[in-house]
Design a protein around this motif. Structure first.
Motif, PDB file in Angstrom:
ATOM      1  N   GLN A  91       0.833  -1.208   0.000  1.00 21.51           N
ATOM      2  CA  GLN A  91       0.000   0.000   0.000  1.00 21.51           C
ATOM      3  C   GLN A  91       0.865   1.255   0.000  1.00 21.51           C
ATOM      4  N   ALA A  92       1.939   1.241   0.775  1.00 25.69           N
ATOM      5  CA  ALA A  92       2.852   2.384   0.803  1.00 25.69           C
ATOM      6  C   ALA A  92       3.486   2.596  -0.574  1.00 25.69           C
ATOM      7  N   LEU A  93       3.872   1.516  -1.227  1.00 22.53           N
ATOM      8  CA  LEU A  93       4.448   1.617  -2.567  1.00 22.53           C
ATOM      9  C   LEU A  93       3.411   2.152  -3.558  1.00 22.53           C
ATOM     10  N   ALA A  94       2.193   1.692  -3.462  1.00 20.75           N
ATOM     11  CA  ALA A  94       1.139   2.141  -4.377  1.00 20.75           C
ATOM     12  C   ALA A  94       0.903   3.648  -4.249  1.00 20.75           C
ATOM     13  N   ARG A  95       0.997   4.167  -3.027  1.00 24.22           N
ATOM     14  CA  ARG A  95       0.804   5.607  -2.818  1.00 24.22           C
ATOM     15  C   ARG A  95       1.951   6.424  -3.420  1.00 24.22           C
ATOM     16  N   ALA A  96       3.108   5.806  -3.609  1.00 20.37           N
ATOM     17  CA  ALA A  96       4.285   6.520  -4.127  1.00 20.37           C
ATOM     18  C   ALA A  96       4.622   6.102  -5.552  1.00 20.37           C
ATOM     19  N   GLN A  97       3.700   5.480  -6.246  1.00 24.01           N
ATOM     20  CA  GLN A  97       3.993   4.863  -7.540  1.00 24.01           C
ATOM     21  C   GLN A  97       4.564   5.826  -8.573  1.00 24.01           C
ATOM     22  N   GLN A  98       4.174   7.068  -8.576  1.00 24.57           N
ATOM     23  CA  GLN A  98       4.639   8.017  -9.595  1.00 24.57           C
ATOM     24  C   GLN A  98       5.917   8.742  -9.181  1.00 24.57           C
ATOM     25  N   ARG A  99       6.555   8.284  -8.134  1.00 24.83           N
ATOM     26  CA  ARG A  99       7.756   8.948  -7.626  1.00 24.83           C
ATOM     27  C   ARG A  99       9.018   8.221  -8.069  1.00 24.83           C
ATOM     28  N   SER A 100      10.157   8.765  -7.709  1.00 18.85           N
ATOM     29  CA  SER A 100      11.441   8.159  -8.075  1.00 18.85           C
ATOM     30  C   SER A 100      11.629   6.827  -7.355  1.00 18.85           C
ATOM     31  N   VAL A 101      12.583   6.061  -7.828  1.00 18.33           N
ATOM     32  CA  VAL A 101      12.870   4.764  -7.211  1.00 18.33           C
ATOM     33  C   VAL A 101      13.270   4.953  -5.751  1.00 18.33           C
ATOM     34  N   LEU A 102      14.104   5.940  -5.482  1.00 16.73           N
ATOM     35  CA  LEU A 102      14.530   6.196  -4.105  1.00 16.73           C
ATOM     36  C   LEU A 102      13.336   6.537  -3.219  1.00 16.73           C
ATOM     37  N   GLU A 103      12.438   7.366  -3.712  1.00 14.80           N
ATOM     38  CA  GLU A 103      11.252   7.729  -2.936  1.00 14.80           C
ATOM     39  C   GLU A 103      10.332   6.526  -2.731  1.00 14.80           C
ATOM     40  N   ARG A 104      10.234   5.669  -3.719  1.00 20.11           N
ATOM     41  CA  ARG A 104       9.423   4.455  -3.557  1.00 20.11           C
ATOM     42  C   ARG A 104      10.052   3.509  -2.547  1.00 20.11           C
ATOM     43  N   ARG A 105      11.390   3.406  -2.575  1.00 15.34           N
ATOM     44  CA  ARG A 105      12.082   2.568  -1.578  1.00 15.34           C
ATOM     45  C   ARG A 105      11.823   3.100  -0.175  1.00 15.34           C
ATOM     46  N   MET A 106      11.922   4.416  -0.036  1.00 15.04           N
ATOM     47  CA  MET A 106      11.662   5.016   1.271  1.00 15.04           C
ATOM     48  C   MET A 106      10.208   4.799   1.689  1.00 15.04           C
ATOM     49  N   ALA A 107       9.293   4.838   0.737  1.00 13.46           N
ATOM     50  CA  ALA A 107       7.880   4.600   1.050  1.00 13.46           C
ATOM     51  C   ALA A 107       7.684   3.186   1.590  1.00 13.46           C
ATOM     52  N   ILE A 108       8.323   2.215   0.950  1.00 13.96           N
ATOM     53  CA  ILE A 108       8.240   0.832   1.440  1.00 13.96           C
ATOM     54  C   ILE A 108       8.798   0.748   2.855  1.00 13.96           C
ATOM     55  N   CYS A 109       9.962   1.343   3.068  1.00 15.56           N
ATOM     56  CA  CYS A 109      10.593   1.292   4.395  1.00 15.56           C
ATOM     57  C   CYS A 109       9.718   1.959   5.448  1.00 15.56           C
ATOM     58  N   HIS A 110       9.129   3.102   5.107  1.00 13.71           N
ATOM     59  CA  HIS A 110       8.236   3.773   6.050  1.00 13.71           C
ATOM     60  C   HIS A 110       6.975   2.944   6.293  1.00 13.71           C
TER      61      HIS A 110
END
Length: 167
Positions: free
Chosen positions: A66-85
């Motif tokens: 779900q965190a990744l889905a919310r950040a889908q249009q962002r950079s890879v680094l931001e998506r990685r951080m979203a998963i971690c958060h």
């Protein structure tokens, strides 16, 4: 008396207990000891723990997805951080479940193979991002730390099935 508790409903019952203010057990095994009625639905303490572990990994994986889905249009680094958060937030919101899957091992308990898929959800998300970074050239594996010949030989079966940019 049928209390309606089944293997599929066990994790929900644990969540319900927490919502109504029933204190959670200090250790996962305490849940097994305090709920003797569970033995009507599970053959052993190990089976109860396995069900709880699988459910916890599924919940954690869902939170990360779900965190990744919310950040889908962002950079890879931001998506990685979203998963971690997402993982961190889930861990803070579910301390007992987090302790169950990442805490001290339960003596004489061996997780079932059924836990592998649910436990692989978060690593699969992160690996997918790494593959994407390698594929787009954002991350150059070849330019990273040197890899010994022994490690290269050990990894050769995996490398044969990997994209060509892997060292």
């Amino acid at each position: 008396m049928n209390d309606g508790l089944t293997p599929q409903r066990l994790p929900g019952q644990v969540h319900h207990d927490r919502q109504i203010g029933r204190p959670p057990p200090r250790r996962p095994i305490a849940l097994v000891r305090t709920r003797g009625r569970l033995y009507r639905y599970f053959p052993s303490k190990g089976a109860i723990l396995a069900a709880l572990i699988i459910d916890a990994h599924d919940d954690l994986g869902a939170a990360a997805e779900q965190a990744l889905a919310r950040a889908q249009q962002r950079s890879v680094l931001e998506r990685r951080m979203a998963i971690c958060h997402g993982v961190r937030d889930w861990s803070l919101d579910h301390p007992q479940e987090c302790s169950l899957i990442f805490g001290t091992p339960v003596p004489e308990f061996e997780a079932s193979a059924d836990a592998v898929g649910p436990a692989s959800r978060v690593p699969a998300l992160l690996t997918g991002l790494l593959v994407e970074m390698v594929g787009t050239g954002e991350y150059d594996l070849i330019g990273q730390l040197p890899i010994s010949d022994d490690v290269r030989r050990a990894l050769s079966p995996v490398r044969e099935k990997s994209p060509p940019r892997y060292p």
